[in-house]
Design a protein around this motif. Structure first.
Motif, PDB file in Angstrom:
ATOM      1  N   PRO A   1      -9.764 -14.407  10.256  1.00  0.00           N
ATOM      2  CA  PRO A   1     -10.508 -13.136  10.214  1.00  0.00           C
ATOM      3  C   PRO A   1      -9.611 -11.972   9.809  1.00  0.00           C
ATOM      4  O   PRO A   1      -8.484 -11.834  10.299  1.00  0.00           O
ATOM      5  CB  PRO A   1     -10.999 -12.979  11.660  1.00  0.00           C
ATOM      6  CG  PRO A   1     -10.971 -14.349  12.236  1.00  0.00           C
ATOM      7  CD  PRO A   1      -9.829 -15.051  11.569  1.00  0.00           C
ATOM      8  N   GLY A   2     -10.098 -11.167   8.894  1.00  0.00           N
ATOM      9  CA  GLY A   2      -9.406  -9.939   8.532  1.00  0.00           C
ATOM     10  C   GLY A   2      -8.375 -10.039   7.442  1.00  0.00           C
ATOM     11  O   GLY A   2      -7.933  -9.016   6.907  1.00  0.00           O
ATOM     12  N   GLN A   3      -7.965 -11.258   7.053  1.00  0.00           N
ATOM     13  CA  GLN A   3      -6.888 -11.387   6.069  1.00  0.00           C
ATOM     14  C   GLN A   3      -7.344 -10.986   4.668  1.00  0.00           C
ATOM     15  O   GLN A   3      -6.659 -10.230   3.981  1.00  0.00           O
ATOM     16  CB  GLN A   3      -6.354 -12.826   6.073  1.00  0.00           C
ATOM     17  CG  GLN A   3      -5.645 -13.197   7.366  1.00  0.00           C
ATOM     18  CD  GLN A   3      -5.249 -14.661   7.410  1.00  0.00           C
ATOM     19  OE1 GLN A   3      -6.058 -15.547   7.688  1.00  0.00           O
ATOM     20  NE2 GLN A   3      -3.994 -14.931   7.125  1.00  0.00           N
ATOM     21  N   LEU A   4      -8.484 -11.499   4.234  1.00  0.00           N
ATOM     22  CA  LEU A   4      -9.006 -11.112   2.931  1.00  0.00           C
ATOM     23  C   LEU A   4      -9.379  -9.634   2.927  1.00  0.00           C
ATOM     24  O   LEU A   4      -9.118  -8.924   1.943  1.00  0.00           O
ATOM     25  CB  LEU A   4     -10.221 -11.974   2.572  1.00  0.00           C
ATOM     26  CG  LEU A   4     -10.887 -11.690   1.224  1.00  0.00           C
ATOM     27  CD1 LEU A   4      -9.906 -11.895   0.071  1.00  0.00           C
ATOM     28  CD2 LEU A   4     -12.119 -12.580   1.035  1.00  0.00           C
ATOM     29  N   GLU A   5      -9.979  -9.155   4.023  1.00  0.00           N
ATOM     30  CA  GLU A   5     -10.337  -7.741   4.124  1.00  0.00           C
ATOM     31  C   GLU A   5      -9.111  -6.852   3.941  1.00  0.00           C
ATOM     32  O   GLU A   5      -9.170  -5.817   3.273  1.00  0.00           O
ATOM     33  CB  GLU A   5     -10.975  -7.448   5.488  1.00  0.00           C
ATOM     34  CG  GLU A   5     -12.337  -8.079   5.700  1.00  0.00           C
ATOM     35  CD  GLU A   5     -12.235  -9.412   6.398  1.00  0.00           C
ATOM     36  OE1 GLU A   5     -13.149  -9.728   7.174  1.00  0.00           O
ATOM     37  OE2 GLU A   5     -11.250 -10.138   6.156  1.00  0.00           O
ATOM     38  N   GLU A   6      -7.995  -7.255   4.532  1.00  0.00           N
ATOM     39  CA  GLU A   6      -6.779  -6.453   4.453  1.00  0.00           C
ATOM     40  C   GLU A   6      -6.261  -6.376   3.018  1.00  0.00           C
ATOM     41  O   GLU A   6      -5.861  -5.305   2.551  1.00  0.00           O
ATOM     42  CB  GLU A   6      -5.711  -7.045   5.370  1.00  0.00           C
ATOM     43  CG  GLU A   6      -4.425  -6.224   5.433  1.00  0.00           C
ATOM     44  CD  GLU A   6      -3.419  -6.797   6.412  1.00  0.00           C
ATOM     45  OE1 GLU A   6      -2.254  -6.361   6.382  1.00  0.00           O
ATOM     46  OE2 GLU A   6      -3.787  -7.701   7.195  1.00  0.00           O
ATOM     47  N   LEU A   7      -6.260  -7.498   2.326  1.00  0.00           N
ATOM     48  CA  LEU A   7      -5.779  -7.503   0.945  1.00  0.00           C
ATOM     49  C   LEU A   7      -6.671  -6.661   0.037  1.00  0.00           C
ATOM     50  O   LEU A   7      -6.177  -5.916  -0.818  1.00  0.00           O
ATOM     51  CB  LEU A   7      -5.712  -8.932   0.414  1.00  0.00           C
ATOM     52  CG  LEU A   7      -4.519  -9.787   0.858  1.00  0.00           C
ATOM     53  CD1 LEU A   7      -4.699 -11.220   0.414  1.00  0.00           C
ATOM     54  CD2 LEU A   7      -3.220  -9.222   0.314  1.00  0.00           C
ATOM     55  N   LEU A   8      -7.968  -6.767   0.220  1.00  0.00           N
ATOM     56  CA  LEU A   8      -8.893  -6.010  -0.620  1.00  0.00           C
ATOM     57  C   LEU A   8      -8.966  -4.543  -0.207  1.00  0.00           C
ATOM     58  O   LEU A   8      -9.277  -3.673  -1.024  1.00  0.00           O
ATOM     59  CB  LEU A   8     -10.290  -6.633  -0.539  1.00  0.00           C
ATOM     60  CG  LEU A   8     -10.461  -8.020  -1.155  1.00  0.00           C
ATOM     61  CD1 LEU A   8     -11.854  -8.570  -0.869  1.00  0.00           C
ATOM     62  CD2 LEU A   8     -10.206  -7.988  -2.657  1.00  0.00           C
ATOM     63  N   GLY A   9      -8.682  -4.275   1.060  1.00  0.00           N
ATOM     64  CA  GLY A   9      -8.825  -2.908   1.568  1.00  0.00           C
ATOM     65  C   GLY A   9      -7.721  -1.969   1.169  1.00  0.00           C
ATOM     66  O   GLY A   9      -7.914  -0.743   1.140  1.00  0.00           O
ATOM     67  N   ASP A  10      -6.537  -2.510   0.869  1.00  0.00           N
ATOM     68  CA  ASP A  10      -5.419  -1.662   0.439  1.00  0.00           C
ATOM     69  C   ASP A  10      -5.547  -1.439  -1.066  1.00  0.00           C
ATOM     70  O   ASP A  10      -4.918  -2.125  -1.871  1.00  0.00           O
ATOM     71  CB  ASP A  10      -4.093  -2.332   0.786  1.00  0.00           C
ATOM     72  CG  ASP A  10      -2.889  -1.406   0.602  1.00  0.00           C
ATOM     73  OD1 ASP A  10      -3.033  -0.397  -0.121  1.00  0.00           O
ATOM     74  OD2 ASP A  10      -1.823  -1.702   1.152  1.00  0.00           O
ATOM     75  N   CYS A  11      -6.367  -0.460  -1.433  1.00  0.00           N
ATOM     76  CA  CYS A  11      -6.723  -0.270  -2.846  1.00  0.00           C
ATOM     77  C   CYS A  11      -5.511   0.031  -3.716  1.00  0.00           C
ATOM     78  O   CYS A  11      -5.393  -0.488  -4.831  1.00  0.00           O
ATOM     79  CB  CYS A  11      -7.749   0.857  -2.969  1.00  0.00           C
ATOM     80  SG  CYS A  11      -9.345   0.446  -2.258  1.00  0.00           S
ATOM     81  N   ASP A  12      -4.600   0.853  -3.230  1.00  0.00           N
ATOM     82  CA  ASP A  12      -3.429   1.218  -4.034  1.00  0.00           C
ATOM     83  C   ASP A  12      -2.570  -0.004  -4.331  1.00  0.00           C
ATOM     84  O   ASP A  12      -2.171  -0.233  -5.481  1.00  0.00           O
ATOM     85  CB  ASP A  12      -2.598   2.280  -3.311  1.00  0.00           C
ATOM     86  CG  ASP A  12      -3.287   3.635  -3.286  1.00  0.00           C
ATOM     87  OD1 ASP A  12      -4.197   3.852  -4.111  1.00  0.00           O
ATOM     88  OD2 ASP A  12      -2.921   4.467  -2.439  1.00  0.00           O
ATOM     89  N   ALA A  13      -2.300  -0.799  -3.305  1.00  0.00           N
ATOM     90  CA  ALA A  13      -1.473  -1.997  -3.493  1.00  0.00           C
ATOM     91  C   ALA A  13      -2.191  -3.009  -4.377  1.00  0.00           C
ATOM     92  O   ALA A  13      -1.571  -3.631  -5.252  1.00  0.00           O
ATOM     93  CB  ALA A  13      -1.135  -2.618  -2.139  1.00  0.00           C
TER      94      ALA A  13
END
Length: 388
Positions: free
Chosen positions: A333-345
């Motif tokens: 849970p949350g791993q894909l969200e984290e990658l997609l959520g950091d828009c700048d990175a």
């Protein structure tokens, strides 16, 4: 069943049942066609019967035997036993000198076991891939380990794969680093790229948007993981009005039902039928970002210069990660969200990806594999004569 070649020459039987297998054995079969002394028989177990017709055009020859091994709801054990039994009949009729299997499917394991029980040497294309976790991917990790200890000839895509085999006790002289024939198929698909009306319309509709291409089908992703991944991607597309999601939907009922339930009424989401390989490559070329749990896609993105989020916690193809073209998105849970959520990175990483020399091989991989088969058979003949 009808015999399709004369009894003269070395007889090589190639077994394939799934789309990835066919993509990878096709260029090898074409290369073997250049050897006058070799007779090739191609056997399709039809493990992915719904997907194979669009891919048969990859072969310059026809499939010689089609085996109907699939039935609704059957267990992996039932599929394995049925496939071994069906292959045994073909092996008894063809009497090959060498059986070739590719990868880690149930068809590949069945072919290796059926050949071994007939005392026929087995060659393994794509040998030595490992995650170290028997449950991930399942059952593929177990299948490929078993095949390695049945096969007589191991065609390892990379030096890393060779080292894995040696660590497991495989004799170094039985391993050849050949590269992966998917690179040959990919280049051939790019050259063969042609107009597809449905795909042309889709790509036209995506103009001005950043396409995110999703493929998912792995058994270990079924259930809550698949549900969560789809909801995460839907939310990402809704939050980014400059993006669109394209999903070639795998025909597996477990995948199809979940995808339809979560994505069918979503804005800027296109659910499409599986594509033939050249069209699929065109879609990947048009992608801004690829999200996938596919092993084959991990091998293709380096040549295409496309960024890939791998929907797995571990991969047997770390070369793509090391090359910087792919990142593990995990399964928790949350791993894909984290990658997609950091828009700048995310934007910075995507902008940095360019086509690179493919770490899994080059255009000569299929030719090396074909030559390895011929050399192996020549060595077998020489050993027999020495004994006599």
């Amino acid at each position: 069943m009808t015999k399709v070649f004369s009894a003269s020459g070395d007889r090589i039987m190639i077994i394939a049942g799934t789309r990835p297998e066919l993509i990878k054995v096709a260029p090898v079969a074409c290369q073997l066609g250049r050897y006058d002394e070799v007779r090739v028989t191609i056997v399709s177990t039809a493990q992915q019967a719904d997907l194979l017709p669009a891919f048969l055009g990859l072969l310059d020859t026809e499939v010689d035997y089609h085996l109907g091994v699939m039935s609704a709801g059957q267990s992996l054990n039932a599929l394995l036993s049925k496939t071994i039994a069906a292959l045994d009949l073909v092996i008894a009729e063809v009497q090959p000198n060498l059986i070739v299997v590719q990868g880690d499917t149930t068809s590949a394991l069945a072919g290796a076991l059926a050949g071994r029980m007939r005392a026929i040497p087995v060659a393994h294309i794509e040998a030595g891939l490992r995650t170290g976790d028997p449950a991930n991917p399942f059952p593929e990790e177990t299948n490929r380990r078993l095949i390695s200890h049945v096969a007589s000839l191991h065609c390892a895509p990379t030096r890393r794969n060779r080292a894995e085999l040696v660590r497991e006790g495989i004799a170094p002289q039985d391993i050849i680093v050949t590269g992966n024939p998917v690179v040959s198929s990919l280049q051939n698909a790019i050259q063969k790229s042609q107009s597809s009306p449905d795909l042309d319309v889709l790509l036209e509709n995506l103009k001005g948007l950043k396409p995110v291409v999703l493929t998912t089908h792995r058994r270990e992703s079924f259930g809550t993981t698949l549900d969560r991944n789809l909801r995460t991607l839907r939310a990402f597309i809704m939050e980014r009005p400059d993006t669109a999601l394209v999903v070639p939907v795998h025909p597996n009922p477990m995948v199809k039902e979940t995808v339809q339930r979560i994505l069918s009424d979503s804005e800027r989401v296109s659910l499409i039928e599986p594509l033939d390989y050249p069209s699929f490559v065109r879609l990947l070329q048009a992608a801004w970002l690829i999200v996938s749990d596919s092993g084959g896609v991990q091998e293709e993105v380096a040549s295409l210069g496309k960024p890939l989020l791998v929907l797995r916690s571990v991969t047997e193809r770390p070369e793509a990660i090391d090359a910087g073209v792919a990142k593990l998105a995990g399964e928790g849970p949350g791993q894909l969200e984290e990658l997609l959520g950091d828009c700048d990175a995310l934007n910075k990483w995507i902008a940095s990806i360019k086509p690179i020399a493919n770490p899994f091989g080059d255009a000569q991989s299929s030719a090396r594999i074909a030559q390895a088969f011929v050399d192996f058979l020549t060595g077998q003949v020489q050993q027999t004569r020495a004994v006599q």
